[in-house]
Design an enzyme around this catalytic site. Structure first.
Site, PDB file in Angstrom:
ATOM      1  N   LYS A  64      14.175   0.375  19.850  1.00 48.25           N
ATOM      2  CA  LYS A  64      15.637   0.483  19.891  1.00 48.25           C
ATOM      3  C   LYS A  64      16.234   0.259  21.281  1.00 48.25           C
ATOM      4  O   LYS A  64      17.405  -0.123  21.410  1.00 48.25           O
ATOM      5  CB  LYS A  64      16.063   1.854  19.362  1.00 48.25           C
ATOM      6  CG  LYS A  64      15.962   2.020  17.861  1.00 48.25           C
ATOM      7  CD  LYS A  64      17.036   1.230  17.144  1.00 48.25           C
ATOM      8  CE  LYS A  64      17.106   1.567  15.674  1.00 48.25           C
ATOM      9  NZ  LYS A  64      18.179   0.831  14.979  1.00 48.25           N
ATOM     10  N   SER A 317       7.018   0.087  15.010  1.00 48.60           N
ATOM     11  CA  SER A 317       8.371   0.081  15.577  1.00 48.60           C
ATOM     12  C   SER A 317       8.747   1.376  16.282  1.00 48.60           C
ATOM     13  O   SER A 317       9.712   1.399  17.040  1.00 48.60           O
ATOM     14  CB  SER A 317       9.396  -0.215  14.482  1.00 48.60           C
ATOM     15  OG  SER A 317       9.295   0.716  13.427  1.00 48.60           O
TER      16      SER A 317
END
Length: 517
Positions: A64, A317
């Site tokens: 992110k 992720s």
């Protein structure tokens, strides 16, 4: 004018525009080039070359930071001076906080009151100002937008903005540089930022590479949008893979995913748990559930399409998980790999019956056995069996049991059995009840139980209650109520007032087998 026509009338960035923005994105002022790591154990097992993109190695332990930094770096001096704001309970919050720290921009993050302390502390450690508000993301986002209007903050969205998408796309550029011979890339889908950025980049440069989006079954907002042709709002989303628990795909991310992704598939929570285990066994990294999503999809896709000898890449992720949630992952990983089966079996209530039953199993390992005396004729038992050959072996076991005269039901896909009933065997009521059974997702915040009881418990008798939590923001509640048919309309109204996610599970096999009178 239709929605599609209105969107076409707006000048939207082209693939070439995104390629240019990805190439010039200054994300490495805050992010690192994450390793692309081989997974030898899984590669051998699946007969393909499998690699894992280690975004858990980023300073905030997730991808992110790429999108947040890219957008914040492009703000005007006036916008930077005024500060930024975001709403998030997890990885986006930390990405914005770190980016603000790097750029000298004051960052305020609105987080739900249910957010675990470990995540709040992480945001503060990166210099973010935390505002706790509301009991869910939507309430926190509403407050963030109010504060943005009041103080002139710039709102930093988690996925649906061209600058954020371009920042996430740098991950795709790295993968091409690290392995120019990829056949398939599997990317997780929540709001669609990483899927949009990676797919638009790869399709501009090497369109022969297949890019596959992977969603959790309980929050498949992209699949729903694909089916309709435009973004829709899901009624409910599951919270296990909370990093992708998004009710609505973004407008721009949907446009790009629809244009550039080769396929979109969904996976179950059990498949995600199995993927978390695979990552640990090959790399010793501990992924958060959403972080293992793309590997779960890779494994499913390999099996479905019988792929062999291919170069397959997936993305870890994120790794911001609560330690206690690993108990749930461990319990469910074997089911996700089809290495364990759960069965409800009726055997005679007499001495030696269990031994005879075990002989029918043929020496297979019993992983779980739950039983309590119910009556003098038959006993209903809950059995877990270790499997070497997956569903084929489980089917053969059921045939053997049926031929031996044992009634048997497969509970391996019965969510109530896996979450609650296996811990409640022997709980049949001692008298007949007009009982209805409901499951709830119960937010973890002070006063949640009192709200539940005030709304429901004082109106109808609670006949069964089981609570399970594995370190997540939400617990699972199974609750029985004594209800007459005439009560159902009023009861449903109170359920809506409660505001929690709920489901009538009165007809599930495990409940009727073990708990109903």
């Amino acid at each position: 004018m239709s929605q599609a026509t209105r969107r076409e009338s707006i000048a939207l960035p082209t693939g070439a525009d995104y390629l240019r923005e990805i190439l010039r994105a200054p994300v490495y002022e805050a992010a690192i080039v994450s390793p692309l790591q081989d997974m030898p154990r899984l590669s051998s097992r699946l007969n393909n070359h499998i690699q894992l993109k280690r975004e858990d190695r980023q300073p905030v332990h997730s991808f992110k930071v790429r999108g947040a930094y890219n957008m914040m770096a492009q703000l005007t001096d006036e916008q930077k001076q005024a500060g930024v704001i975001a709403a998030s309970a997890g990885n986006h919050a930390q990405g914005v906080a770190l980016s603000g720290n790097q750029l000298g921009v004051e960052a305020t993050i609105v987080m739900p009151r249910t957010t675990p302390a470990i995540k709040v502390d992480a945001v503060r450690s990166f210099g973010g100002n935390v505002v706790l508000h509301g009991s869910n993301f939507d309430e926190a986002k509403g407050r963030a937008q109010e504060l943005a209007d009041e103080h002139g903050f710039t709102f930093i969205p988690p996925f649906d903005h061209p600058a954020v998408i371009a920042g996430q796309g740098t991950l795709g550029m790295e993968m091409l540089q690290q392995n120019g011979h990829m056949d398939y890339v599997f990317v997780p889908v929540g709001g669609g930022g990483i899927a949009a950025g990676v797919s638009v980049l790869i399709k501009q440069l090497m369109p022969q590479i297949k890019v596959i989006g992977v969603e959790a079954e309980e929050s498949a907002c992209l699949k729903a949008a694909m089916d309709k042709g435009y973004p829709v709002v899901l009624d409910n989303v599951g919270t296990f893979a909370d990093g992708v628990a998004v009710k609505r795909i973004g407008d721009e991310t949907f446009r790009l995913c629809h244009q550039y992704l080769d396929d979109v598939i969904t996976v179950s929570s059990d498949e995600i748990c199995a993927a978390v285990k695979d990552i640990f066994e090959d790399t010793r990294a501990i992924s958060e559930p959403s972080g293992a999503l793309s590997l779960a999809g890779l494994k499913q896709y390999v099996e479905t399409h019988q792929l062999t000898g291919k170069n397959l890449v997936n993305v870890l992720s994120g790794a911001n998980t609560n330690f206690h949630s690993l108990r749930y992952v461990s319990e469910r990983a074997e089911l996700g790999e089809k290495r364990e089966g759960l069965l409800a079996v009726t055997i005679p209530e007499r001495t030696g019956a269990f031994l005879e039953f075990c002989h029918v199993l043929g020496g297979r390992a019993v992983t779980e056995f739950n039983y309590r005396h119910s009556d003098n004729a038959d006993a209903n038992i809950f059995v877990g069996v270790r499997l070497l050959n997956g569903q084929e072996e489980l089917d053969a076991i059921m045939v053997d049991l049926q031929q031996a005269g044992y009634p048997v039901v497969d509970l391996s896909d019965d969510e109530m059995a896996k979450v609650h009933v296996r811990y409640m065997i022997g709980g049949k009521p001692s008298k007949p009840l007009n009982e209805k059974l409901y499951s709830f997702e119960f937010p973890e915040y002070p006063g949640a139980l009192i709200k539940f009881l005030n709304t429901l418990g004082t109106h109808w008798n609670i006949s069964l209650f089981n609570y399970r939590n594995h370190g997540s923001d939400y617990g699972r509640v199974l609750c029985g109520f004594e209800l007459e048919d005439k009560d159902l309309l009023e009861f449903s109204s109170h359920l809506r007032d409660l505001g929690y996610q709920w489901k009538d599970v009165s007809k599930t096999p495990s409940y009727n087998f073990f708990l109903a009178n």
